[in-house]
Motif scaffolding. Structure first.
Motif, short mmCIF file in Angstrom:
data_model
loop_
_atom_site.label_atom_id
_atom_site.label_comp_id
_atom_site.label_asym_id
_atom_site.label_seq_id
_atom_site.Cartn_x
_atom_site.Cartn_y
_atom_site.Cartn_z
N LEU A 141 0.90 -1.39 -0.21
CA LEU A 141 0.10 0.02 -0.15
C LEU A 141 0.93 1.59 0.07
O LEU A 141 0.59 2.21 -1.07
CB LEU A 141 -0.67 -0.10 1.20
CG LEU A 141 -2.45 1.12 1.36
CD1 LEU A 141 -3.00 1.19 0.39
CD2 LEU A 141 -1.77 1.20 2.61
N ALA A 142 1.49 1.25 0.84
CA ALA A 142 2.78 2.07 1.19
C ALA A 142 3.07 2.28 -0.35
O ALA A 142 3.00 4.06 -0.96
CB ALA A 142 3.68 2.15 1.85
N PHE A 143 4.41 2.03 -1.10
CA PHE A 143 4.80 2.09 -2.95
C PHE A 143 3.65 2.19 -3.18
O PHE A 143 3.74 3.00 -4.50
CB PHE A 143 5.34 0.52 -3.06
CG PHE A 143 6.42 0.66 -2.35
CD1 PHE A 143 7.54 0.91 -2.28
CD2 PHE A 143 6.76 -0.50 -1.69
CE1 PHE A 143 8.05 1.69 -0.78
CE2 PHE A 143 8.23 -1.29 -1.39
CZ PHE A 143 8.97 -0.13 -0.90
N ALA A 144 2.31 1.58 -3.61
CA ALA A 144 1.29 2.41 -4.11
C ALA A 144 1.18 3.69 -4.39
O ALA A 144 0.84 4.33 -4.49
CB ALA A 144 -0.23 1.50 -4.48
N PHE A 145 0.89 3.90 -2.93
CA PHE A 145 0.70 5.42 -2.90
C PHE A 145 2.18 6.93 -3.08
O PHE A 145 1.85 7.41 -3.85
CB PHE A 145 0.24 6.24 -1.99
CG PHE A 145 -1.40 6.19 -1.42
CD1 PHE A 145 -2.07 5.38 -1.37
CD2 PHE A 145 -1.56 7.62 -1.51
CE1 PHE A 145 -3.04 4.85 -0.98
CE2 PHE A 145 -3.43 7.31 -1.11
CZ PHE A 145 -3.75 6.26 -0.82
N ILE A 146 2.98 5.78 -2.85
CA ILE A 146 4.50 6.31 -3.14
C ILE A 146 4.56 6.72 -4.76
O ILE A 146 4.54 7.66 -5.34
CB ILE A 146 5.42 6.06 -2.90
CG1 ILE A 146 5.60 5.91 -0.80
CG2 ILE A 146 6.93 6.09 -3.63
CD1 ILE A 146 6.89 5.02 -0.58
N ALA A 147 3.64 5.74 -5.48
CA ALA A 147 4.00 5.77 -7.53
C ALA A 147 2.34 7.00 -8.10
O ALA A 147 2.83 7.57 -8.79
CB ALA A 147 3.56 4.86 -8.01
N THR A 148 1.11 7.00 -6.60
CA THR A 148 0.32 7.93 -7.02
C THR A 148 0.82 9.12 -6.63
O THR A 148 0.45 10.04 -7.42
CB THR A 148 -0.96 7.48 -6.69
OG1 THR A 148 -0.98 6.02 -6.39
CG2 THR A 148 -2.01 7.80 -6.52
N VAL A 149 1.13 9.56 -5.39
CA VAL A 149 0.25 10.92 -4.30
C VAL A 149 2.15 11.40 -4.11
O VAL A 149 2.88 12.00 -3.19
CB VAL A 149 0.05 11.21 -3.94
CG1 VAL A 149 -1.46 11.19 -5.00
CG2 VAL A 149 -0.47 10.37 -2.92
N GLY A 150 3.67 10.55 -4.53
CA GLY A 150 5.02 10.58 -3.62
C GLY A 150 5.70 11.87 -4.37
O GLY A 150 4.71 12.55 -5.32
N ILE A 151 6.88 12.26 -4.29
CA ILE A 151 7.35 12.94 -4.77
C ILE A 151 7.29 13.28 -6.45
O ILE A 151 7.14 14.27 -7.30
CB ILE A 151 8.75 13.33 -4.09
CG1 ILE A 151 9.13 14.37 -2.90
CG2 ILE A 151 9.04 14.11 -5.34
CD1 ILE A 151 10.15 14.03 -1.79
N SER A 152 7.75 11.94 -7.24
CA SER A 152 7.97 12.09 -8.75
C SER A 152 6.43 11.33 -9.18
O SER A 152 6.69 10.51 -9.87
CB SER A 152 8.93 11.13 -9.18
OG SER A 152 8.81 9.79 -8.37
N GLY A 153 5.42 11.19 -7.65
CA GLY A 153 4.62 10.37 -8.44
C GLY A 153 3.07 10.05 -9.52
O GLY A 153 3.46 12.27 -9.78
N VAL A 154 2.44 9.34 -9.72
CA VAL A 154 2.02 9.78 -11.01
C VAL A 154 1.07 10.81 -11.27
O VAL A 154 0.47 12.39 -11.96
CB VAL A 154 0.89 8.63 -11.76
CG1 VAL A 154 0.17 9.45 -13.01
CG2 VAL A 154 2.23 7.75 -12.14
N VAL A 155 -0.10 11.16 -10.15
CA VAL A 155 -1.58 12.32 -10.02
C VAL A 155 -0.29 13.21 -9.47
O VAL A 155 -0.82 14.32 -9.31
CB VAL A 155 -2.24 11.66 -8.96
CG1 VAL A 155 -3.29 13.04 -8.36
CG2 VAL A 155 -3.24 10.33 -8.97
N THR A 156 0.58 13.42 -8.48
CA THR A 156 1.15 14.14 -8.20
C THR A 156 1.80 15.44 -9.34
O THR A 156 1.54 16.69 -9.49
CB THR A 156 2.86 14.67 -6.88
OG1 THR A 156 2.50 12.74 -6.71
CG2 THR A 156 3.30 15.28 -6.25
#
Lengths: 316, 302
Positions: free
Chosen positions: B136-151
């Protein structure tokens, strides 16, 4: 709790019309109804839409993250390189082995005890229940502090006794038995609940007496009469344990072993895409297992409610 | 086994089956023995070690062990107290928000007449409630982390968004707490029979009056039970936070992990045990509230 009070109240208009509309065509409040009826649809749609967005966006975005490299386009490398990745096979095999051992241990311990409690020792029932449910009270991180302390006693106090060899054996790098013991403790509440629900659905004393008076031996009764009737709840218990062991991070990482969940974290620095790809795959596998289980299980109610309880520890 | 034995549950024994129990008792007792021995050894000993280590101090030079409240006191001071408070705050916030949203979603699903939506939502909740920890943590990093897709798409960083913070952690925790609440509360909402609502309406009650006098009192144990379960789950969570924020948010689970795996001083180790004991006490309190409530709410769910 105060913050929760308004919630169901705010749903009142929606719920009220939704349920009474088909049942009460002659109800006196018809004048108010046309005005109130559109609201629930909008309300429900908005809630479900927002919820869907919140739960789907991270999944979709994670997938996009794994296949889209900025400036280079689409690439499935994160998935194709997985099998050859350093440590993937070892950690996966370790996790699966630990899961198999944990499932076997917890079922071998819990099935006889629960059947016995049903059959002839009802007074033991509260004792068994408390013993099985107590691990819920202890967070894994607290349990691991206790385990490290106990493991440290080995070298300190027992180095001259034969017990010392036991301490070394349970911490074997190849197959850490200590993890199996710890996971069995963590899995007991879920195994207990799943089996208890299964046993509640069948009349154990009658089944056993019928089989016995037909001349069946005790092993035959257990293997051919009781266990087939418990198939669904055995599968449920095994699934929950598998999910728990595959996702467990806290105990393994603090004891210094490297099963699957710990491996993902160690590679995440160098292979961010791969760690996310593995995370998505693990969700898909969990989903598939759950679907298979709910198809196979005769009692979908226990299946769909059981994983809920598993979370309280699995999230670790 | 005797033909005259009543087939009812053995709990309801009268004189007739006491002999049966006496005859069969010892054998069945033996079948439960491995389980009891196992929990006693593999659960009882570590638990005892926590309790013992939290209240004693062993002198490394002499090997003498004495009783002390020092570790427990230290676990309730300074950064350790801060981490306990941080954990309680995060758990209370996520349990409240997750509980409210979970009830809203469950009500929308339960009152919808689409069976497909219902089974899909409940299956999805079962899976998502299990989707915690590291993945879960990695899914959120990929989504709204620093270089995440949504970010990147929504330029969230410019808006002051930071995943690796208290707020970020709240958003992540809700991802498994809301489905958990849906699973816990959906049977209770199902238990609210339409007949009760009709009866209330026929007696002239408004929607608000129905919820105030019928709905909420019936749901109260389940709601409180769900809240407490969410609190306990968030309180005990460690993997998600460890993989996500490292040490930037003060949480008691992270502090324990630091004390255990960092450069281990003897005293620090015992403070970890004391913190573990603190956690067990809080979690025990939570379960002491939850289990009776669950039993009480089960009355309405038949």
């Amino acid at each position: 709790m105060a913050a929760m009070t308004p919630t169901p109240a705010s749903t009142a208009p929606h719920a009220g019309t939704g349920a009474t509309a088909p049942a009460g065509p002659a109800a006196p409040g018809t004048a108010a109804r046309p005005r109130r009826r559109p609201r629930p649809r909008v309300w429900r749609g908005a809630v479900l839409l927002l919820a869907g967005a919140y739960f789907l966006v991270p999944l979709i975005a994670s997938f996009v993250f794994t296949v889209h490299v900025p400036g280079q386009g689409i690439s499935f490398e994160a998935y194709t390189q997985l099998l050859s990745a350093d440590g993937f096979t070892e950690s996966m095999l370790l996790s699966l082995g630990l899961a198999a051992a944990t499932i076997a241990t917890s079922l071998l311990l819990a099935v006889p005890a629960l059947v016995a409690v049903r059959l002839g020792s009802p007074r033991l029932r509260p004792v068994v229940e408390v013993m099985c449910m107590l691990p819920l009270v202890v967070p894994p991180i607290a349990l691991v502090t206790g385990i490290t302390t106990v493991l440290r006693w080995g070298p300190e106090h027992l180095s001259r006794t034969p017990l010392y060899q036991t301490f070394l054996a349970v911490q074997n790098e190849q197959f850490p038995v200590v993890l199996v013991l710890a996971y069995t403790v963590l899995a007991l509440p879920f195994v207990y609940r799943s089996l208890d629900a299964g046993l509640r659905a069948i009349d154990v004393p009658t089944l056993v007496e019928a089989a016995r008076s037909c001349g069946a031996s005790w092993p035959y009764v257990v293997l051919r009469v009781l266990l087939p009737n418990l198939r669904a709840s055995l599968a449920g218990a095994a699934f929950l344990t598998l999910a728990l062991v595959l996702g467990e991070f806290t105990i393994a990482s603090l004891l210094g072993f490297r099963p699957f969940a710990v491996w993902i974290v160690t590679i995440s620095g160098a292979h961010a895409r791969m760690s996310v790809a593995v995370s998505i795959l693990s969700l898909l596998i969990t989903w598939l297992l759950l679907l298979v289980l709910s198809r196979a299980g005769t009692n979908p109610a226990t299946v769909s409610s059981a994983p809920s309880t598993s979370t309280s520890r699995k999230e670790s | 086994m005797s033909p005259s034995t009543p087939t009812s549950h053995p709990e309801g024994t009268a004189g007739g089956s006491t002999s049966r129990r006496r005859r069969r008792g010892p054998r069945t007792w033996l079948a439960a023995l491995p389980l009891l021995a196992f929990t006693g050894l593999c659960f009882g000993i570590p638990l005892g070690a926590i309790a013992f280590g939290a209240v004693t101090q062993t002198d490394p030079a002499t090997g003498a062990t004495r009783l002390t409240g020092e570790h427990l006191a230290r676990s309730l001071q300074g950064p350790y107290l801060g981490s306990l408070i941080g954990s309680v705050q995060l758990s209370a916030l996520t349990a409240t928000v997750g509980g409210v949203l979970g009830v809203l979603i469950a009500q929308a699903v339960v009152t919808s007449r689409s069976r497909a939506l219902r089974s899909a939502a409940l299956t999805a909740s079962g899976v998502l409630a299990n989707f915690g920890g590291v993945p879960l943590a990695f899914a959120f990093i990929a989504t709204v982390g620093i270089s995440g897709v949504v970010t990147q798409l929504a330029h969230l960083t410019g808006l002051g968004w930071n995943l690796y913070s208290f707020t970020g952690l709240t958003v992540v925790y809700l991802y498994f707490l809301i489905p958990l609440m849906v699973l816990v509360i959906a049977p209770a909402l199902d238990g609210l029979r339409p007949q009760w609502r009709e009866a209330a309406h026929n007696n002239g009650a408004t929607g608000w009056q129905f919820w105030r006098h019928v709905g909420l009192p019936v749901l109260a144990p389940s709601l409180l039970g769900g809240f407490v379960l969410l609190f306990g789950t968030a309180f005990a969570a460690h993997a998600t936070a460890a993989a996500l924020v490292g040490g930037s948010v003060p949480l008691v689970t992270l502090k324990i992990a630091d004390a255990l795996s960092g450069n281990v001083l003897t005293g620090q180790e015992n403070v970890a045990l004391a913190l573990g004991l603190d956690m067990i006490l809080i979690a025990g309190l939570v379960m002491a509230v939850y289990l009776p409530l669950q039993r009480r709410s089960a009355r309405w769910l038949r």
